[in-house]
Design a protein around this motif. Structure first.
Motif, PDB file in Angstrom:
ATOM      1  N   VAL A   1       0.880  -1.174   0.000  1.00 52.26           N
ATOM      2  CA  VAL A   1       0.000   0.000   0.000  1.00 52.26           C
ATOM      3  C   VAL A   1       0.911   1.215   0.000  1.00 52.26           C
TER       4      VAL A   1
ATOM      5  N   THR B   1      -7.455  -8.972   1.865  1.00 49.64           N
ATOM      6  CA  THR B   1      -7.166  -7.775   1.095  1.00 49.64           C
ATOM      7  C   THR B   1      -8.333  -7.554   0.133  1.00 49.64           C
TER       8      THR B   1
ATOM      9  N   TRP C   1      -7.385   1.716   2.108  1.00 45.96           N
ATOM     10  CA  TRP C   1      -7.073   0.631   3.036  1.00 45.96           C
ATOM     11  C   TRP C   1      -7.550   0.956   4.448  1.00 45.96           C
TER      12      TRP C   1
END
Length: 581
Positions: A43, A251, A52
């Motif tokens: 990220v 994820t 996120w």
């Protein structure tokens, strides 16, 4: 190769790009510690970090991206309008049970007759079989079967359904074989023609995407004008249970679905989940992915392993705590039995390996026994992989039939290895890291030899397998505060592909150690001197050394850092993973 005891892990340190860290700190206003953790997980941009740290439903891809969705929705909506009887055929693990209930509860909202069916692990085996068509579906007047978390390899069952005039929709997330079933629709993000980008969905996630699409179609048709439209967020607790328990990467979509589901469990837990929490000694306020993985999911999985998964389905379907509480207690009883069986099996295997060290010369372990229960072999295989760091296949022999489970290591694809042995198997399926097998007892020697050759081929040129302990950052005790822990917790839910951060601190004094029961569990008081100042922090160490010498000093320790909440008092506490003295 000669036998050696279980190896100590190699400590591997992340080295995130410092420029990316500075950029995130500047644009996100976060600490370098959090920025480094994000960059280590790929990220790297402010937009990605913002997404996120602030998951939301708007980030989900459209269900229409899944190949086969349109055909599946057409058939389900037609069945709803015609009030057809629909069978939901699931799997016996948590993912399969939750996926079954997701579709069942949604269809019940529409007033459609629904029959759930979950097979028996030993009597039926994995996935739908022709006898489920002839003995179950036909007798019940079923005209449509929807599989969840299974079916992508059930060609014979689909052929039997077609012959009986019963339509089938396959929803699955397992790897597809060379020939797909001749179903009216297949929704599997791993099938060859699916370019949805949703390969990592669990079975519960695929089922959830189906009901999203069906609800949307019914809304377009005006169906909800005459009945209450279901709020699909209320299904996310089930999606989160299945997703976390199936150890898929947390994820992308899975992270969003798990986050939403945990929030539902904290604020509006259904009676069955509330009772399961109580039995697992988890409170709604403290629920997280670790509690699901290590306390709740094993209880939900246990009936499907050694009895019938219908018990787990009944718990999650319960309308009240009064109904759910005794079922949760029954799950605890079954899970305790499962733990005992698994411990005995694993111990006997380790003893056998110690007595026969030549077994460790092979690139994998393939073992069979007629005293093992097939339902617990996957857990035993996982423990052996962690201990010996090589692929493991354990096979239960019953008369002439064999049923087994396998677990693997990174770099060895179990399904590919089993495909190379398919002429010695009556069935197999799963993922790269976990799979199940069926074969005849007479084929065991040939299978063992072929499987070893397949693993050898995949590991050719690989360096010697070693277990690894991944360290996110080396820090000192002065940086461990409630504020830093709360900031790091924004990265949750933790799980596969987003592990809970592991930190290292050096030159640590143990100034007090007290046992927590038996088995090498300890409560510790640790001390580190930083710039001439002493910092003390409490710690716990589960499955640690059997004894602690007085005033031991560790060269380094690896740990998670957490906030312990006890009787309303919160304080920092470390959870030790490993230490080097």
């Amino acid at each position: 190769m000669i036998y050696t005891p279980p190896m100590k892990p190699a400590w591997i340190h992340h080295a995130p790009n410092p420029d990316r860290i500075r950029d995130l700190c500047l644009h996100m206003g976060c600490s370098p510690l959090l920025a480094g953790l994000l960059v280590s997980r790929g990220v790297e941009t402010p937009d990605a970090a913002n997404a996120w740290l602030h998951p939301c439903f708007a980030q989900l891809r459209s269900p229409d991206a899944l190949y086969g969705m349109d055909a599946a929705v057409d058939r389900v909506v037609a069945a709803i309008h015609k009030n057809e009887t629909i069978m939901i055929f699931g799997d016996y693990d948590v993912d399969g049970v939750t996926a079954t209930l997701i579709v069942k509860e949604f269809l019940e909202h529409t007033g459609t007759p629904v029959i759930p069916l979950i097979p028996h692990r030993v009597e039926d085996g994995y996935s739908i079989k022709p006898h489920h068509i002839t003995r179950n579906a036909m007798d019940a007047g079923v005209s449509l079967i929807i599989t969840v978390d299974c079916g992508i390899g059930s060609n014979a069952a689909v052929d039997a359904a077609n012959a009986a005039g019963i339509d089938m929709i396959i929803t699955d997330h397992h790897e597809a074989g060379d020939t797909l079933p001749n179903a009216i629709a297949i929704i599997d993000p791993k099938q060859p023609d699916c370019n949805s980008g949703l390969r990592n969905l669990a079975g519960a996630g695929v089922a959830f995407y189906l009901i999203i699409a069906v609800r949307a179609r019914l809304r377009t048709e005006g169906f909800w004008r005459t009945r209450k439209e279901p709020n699909l967020k209320s299904f996310c607790d089930l999606v989160a249970l299945g997703t976390i328990a199936d150890i898929v990467p947390l994820t992308g979509e899975n992270r969003i679905l798990a986050w939403a589901g945990l929030e539902v469990m904290r604020t509006r837990p259904r009676p069955g989940i509330l009772s399961l929490m109580a039995a697992s000694k988890v409170t709604p306020a403290s629920i997280d992915s670790e509690a699901v993985s290590f306390r709740m999911a094993p209880r939900l999985n246990a009936p499907g392993r050694i009895e019938r998964a219908d018990v787990s389905l009944a718990l999650l379907s319960a309308a009240s705590v009064a109904e759910a509480a005794p079922i949760a207690d029954e799950l605890t009883r079954i899970n305790t039995l499962r733990q005992q069986m698994e411990r005995e099996t694993t111990r006997s295997i380790i003893d056998h390996i110690n007595a026969n060290p030549e077994l460790m010369e092979a690139p994998c372990l393939v073992m069979a026994d007629d005293s093992w229960h097939p339902g617990i072999l996957g857990i035993s295989a996982s423990r052996l992989v962690n201990r010996y760091h090589k692929p493991v296949i354990l096979i239960a022999v019953k008369n002439a039939a064999c049923q087994g489970s396998g677990r693997s290591i990174p770099g060895v694809d179990l399904v590919a290895c089993l495909s190379a042995c398919s002429d010695h198997l009556t069935g197999f399926g799963g993922h790269a890291m976990a799979a199940g097998v069926r074969l005849d007892a007479r084929d065991l020697p040939a299978f063992n030899q072929r499987f070893r050759s397949a693993v050898d081929a995949q590991t050719a040129g690989m360096t010697a397998a070693v277990s690894e302990l991944s360290i996110d950052a080396v820090i000192t005790f002065d940086r461990i505060t409630e504020a830093s822990i709360r900031e790091i917790s924004r990265m949750a839910p933790f799980g596969e592909a987003n592990p809970e951060p592991v930190f290292q601190s050096d030159h640590i004094h143990v100034i007090h150690a007290a046992p927590l029961g038996t088995g090498g569990h300890w409560r510790l008081m640790l001390e580190q001197t930083v710039s001439g100042r002493s910092y003390k922090i409490e710690a716990v160490w589960f499955n640690g050394p059997q004894q602690f010498p007085a005033r031991v000093v560790f060269e380094k320790i690896a740990y998670h850092m957490r906030i312990n909440d006890w009787n309303g008092r919160q304080r920092v506490r470390l959870s030790i993973l490993a230490a080097v003295s």
